[in-house]
Design a protein around this motif. Structure first.
Motif, short mmCIF file in Angstrom:
data_model
loop_
_atom_site.label_atom_id
_atom_site.label_comp_id
_atom_site.label_asym_id
_atom_site.label_seq_id
_atom_site.Cartn_x
_atom_site.Cartn_y
_atom_site.Cartn_z
N MET A 182 0.72 -1.17 0.07
CA MET A 182 -0.02 0.01 -0.06
C MET A 182 0.96 1.06 0.00
O MET A 182 1.71 1.36 0.72
CB MET A 182 -0.78 0.10 1.25
N THR A 183 0.48 2.20 -0.87
CA THR A 183 1.50 3.36 -1.08
C THR A 183 0.91 4.47 -0.06
O THR A 183 -0.19 4.66 0.24
CB THR A 183 1.25 4.03 -2.47
N THR A 184 1.91 4.82 0.65
CA THR A 184 1.96 6.13 1.76
C THR A 184 2.68 7.20 1.33
O THR A 184 3.81 6.92 1.01
CB THR A 184 2.16 5.43 3.02
N PHE A 185 2.33 8.35 2.04
CA PHE A 185 3.32 9.46 1.65
C PHE A 185 3.63 10.18 3.06
O PHE A 185 2.78 10.86 3.78
CB PHE A 185 2.56 10.60 0.85
N PRO A 186 4.82 9.87 3.67
CA PRO A 186 5.19 10.52 5.10
C PRO A 186 5.25 11.75 4.92
O PRO A 186 5.94 12.52 4.27
CB PRO A 186 6.76 9.75 5.34
N ILE A 187 4.73 12.61 5.88
CA ILE A 187 4.77 14.02 5.85
C ILE A 187 5.08 14.55 7.39
O ILE A 187 5.87 15.71 7.33
CB ILE A 187 3.18 14.65 5.63
N GLN A 211 -2.49 8.42 2.97
CA GLN A 211 -2.54 7.06 2.49
C GLN A 211 -3.00 7.28 1.06
O GLN A 211 -3.62 8.35 0.42
CB GLN A 211 -4.16 6.57 3.05
N GLY A 212 -2.34 6.48 0.17
CA GLY A 212 -2.40 6.49 -1.43
C GLY A 212 -3.57 6.58 -1.89
O GLY A 212 -3.98 7.59 -2.68
N GLY A 248 -11.94 6.09 -10.82
CA GLY A 248 -12.46 5.96 -9.60
C GLY A 248 -11.18 5.91 -8.58
O GLY A 248 -10.27 6.75 -8.83
N ASP A 249 -11.37 5.14 -7.63
CA ASP A 249 -10.22 5.36 -6.57
C ASP A 249 -9.01 4.43 -7.06
O ASP A 249 -9.11 3.19 -6.79
CB ASP A 249 -10.93 5.02 -5.18
N LEU A 250 -7.72 5.00 -7.32
CA LEU A 250 -6.76 4.42 -7.47
C LEU A 250 -5.91 4.17 -6.35
O LEU A 250 -5.99 4.70 -5.23
CB LEU A 250 -5.87 5.09 -8.76
N GLU A 251 -4.76 3.32 -6.53
CA GLU A 251 -3.82 3.10 -5.58
C GLU A 251 -3.14 4.39 -4.93
O GLU A 251 -2.69 4.45 -3.73
CB GLU A 251 -2.88 2.12 -5.81
#
Length: 507
Positions: free
Chosen positions: A1-6, A17-18, A252-255
């Motif tokens: 699952m792709t995430t983006f640390p901020i 969350q991606g 739609g909702d992508l990864e």
């Protein structure tokens, strides 16, 4: 699952969350509290995951994203504090853009693409004047005339005004006062540099959705000069948002998102905006997430945005607010109420206490629910905080492959040329009609001339004609000579008189 640390709260990393990055977001806070660093950190995180990014650089200090950061100062302290390691610092692919073509690749749109609603806002037109603008666009559409630049719109306004009687019956009233008002506003736009914004080759938004290697390209629009005309700045950003909505397919909702946009000084998009425009912006913001696009608004005060827009922003970073005025206190209260409560954080008190780089953070979880608010420090940027020297920036964008395509404005066939051809044909037709009338008049005059000469000649001959009789003496010759002189004078006088009558009859 792709995430983006901020950000980092205690030992926990707060991540977007991606799948939820296209649910939009808000970065708010007073001047000097760290909004720009947060914007930069988010842009880096998205780019690092292969997502193209657009951001407006209103202060001219984001060009350093093209270079890796330095492990020194506050950045070095945070790297050590969070144990990020030396490989944290890196550069990102950047493409520079500039409406005026002075510090980046030129950006242009056509008048037709901008549309009457955004143009009316850009020119600050009232309802009547906007109605005229809609009429002009309708005339252009019905005739297949493409409106590219300001001279096209100005020429079409003149054409509609000159032919008001013809268009009034079909399209409605054409008010000369409204035409004059719109023409004056066009002159104001020219003085603000709008002739650089409108033209071809027009921007293809696919050129902003590129990647280099595994990273998404960060498209930086230099907005320092553009901000001197806030209406032009807001109209361009709203056009870009609407254009993406119109052209991108439903996914739609992508990864992870396909594209992420950051709108700095977001209050300018809504200042004095008519209700109809705000409704359209709300609709686009609500629906564009299904196109795989995330929109992040950056502003000083959450109250700068309409409630209908604010309610669409799921990922939030709130920097410090200074509650010096009643409006500031209202903003603090409003911001506190929008977060999901955390028993360990007194939001109303914390907002006024946050230091530089510190923020209240709440991102959507994997189920789309807002996480409880956390008091956190934004992670240090990976790229260089120092802007690129002008020479380095210029060399970078001028060597870009897209610069060759967008560098020079092209004056293609459009409404201006079509109207010039129409006027030339009308002038030619009028000249031919005039020539035909003159020819008919000349032929009529020529046909009447022999008959007129015969009548006059016979009349004068009978009145003054004389034959010299045989055996007339010198006295008769003398009298005849004197008579001839008198006859010539009388003939001239009567001829003028008779021709005068003839001329009057022919008039």
């Amino acid at each position: 699952m792709t995430t983006f640390p901020i950000a980092r709260a205690g030992g926990n990393t707060l991540e977007i969350q991606g799948k939820m990055a296209n649910r939009h977001g808000l970065i708010a806070g007073a001047t000097g509290t760290g909004k720009t660093v947060t914007l930069r950190r988010m842009a880096e995180a998205f780019s690092g995951a292969g997502i193209p990014v657009f951001l407006a650089d209103v202060k001219g200090d984001l060009s350093g994203i093209a270079n890796a950061g330095e492990n020194s100062g506050k950045v070095g302290e945070r790297i050590a504090e969070f144990g990020l390691g030396a490989d944290w610092l890196q550069s990102f692919p950047v493409r520079f853009w500039d409406v005026f073509g002075e510090t980046g690749i030129p950006v242009r749109v056509t008048i037709s693409e901008m549309g009457p609603m955004l143009l009316a806002r850009l020119m600050n037109l009232n309802d009547t004047q906007e109605g005229l603008l809609n009429l002009v666009f309708k005339v252009a559409d019905d005739n297949g005339w493409h409106l590219i630049d300001l001279k096209d719109l100005r020429g079409l306004l003149k054409h509609v005004s000159d032919n008001a009687a013809e268009y009034r019956a079909k399209y409605g009233n054409v008010s000369p006062a409204s035409v004059g008002a719109v023409q004056r506003q066009l002159l104001t736009l020219e003085n603000e540099g709008a002739e650089n914004l409108f033209g071809e080759p027009a921007l293809n938004l696919e050129d902003w959705m590129q990647t280099e290697g595994s990273k998404g390209v960060i498209n930086i629009l230099n907005s320092e000069k553009l901000m001197r005309s806030p209406r032009m700045y807001s109209a361009f950003l709203l056009w870009m948002l609407a254009e993406l909505f119109e052209t991108l397919p439903e996914v739609g909702d992508l990864e992870k998102p396909k594209f992420v946009m950051f709108f700095d000084e977001a209050h300018l998009l809504f200042d004095n905006a008519p209700a109809a425009l705000v409704e359209q912006i709300e609709q686009v913001v609500r629906l564009i997430r299904s196109k795989g696009v995330g929109v992040y608004f950056v502003t000083q005060n959450p109250l700068d945005l309409p409630d209908t827009i604010l309610g669409q922003l799921g990922n939030r970073v709130q920097h410090a607010l200074r509650a010096f005025t009643p409006r500031d206190q209202k903003a603090v209260k409003a911001a506190a109420e929008t977060f999901r409560t955390n028993p360990n954080v007194n939001v109303a008190e914390a907002i006024a206490e946050l230091g530089v780089g510190e923020a209240l953070v709440s991102f959507l979880d994997e189920k789309g629910m807002p996480a409880p608010v956390e008091r956190a420090f934004v992670l240090p940027p990976q790229s260089n905080l120092t802007p690129l020297p002008a020479a380095e920036r210029d060399a970078k964008y001028q060597s870009d492959i897209l610069y060759r395509h967008y560098k020079d404005m092209v004056d293609n066939y459009s409404a201006y040329e079509a109207l010039a051809e129409l006027e030339a044909k009308q002038a030619e037709a009028e000249a031919a009609e005039t020539a035909a009338k003159e020819q008919a008049k000349a032929e009529k005059t020529a046909a009447a001339q022999p008959q007129q000469n015969g009548v006059v000649g016979g009349f004068l001959g009978g009145l003054f004609g004389s034959r010299k009789k045989a055996n007339q003496g010198v006295a008769y010759d003398l009298a005849d000579s004197v008579g001839n002189q008198i006859n010539k004078q009388v003939t001239r006088a009567i001829s003028r008189s008779v021709m005068g009558v003839i001329k009057n009859m022919l008039k």
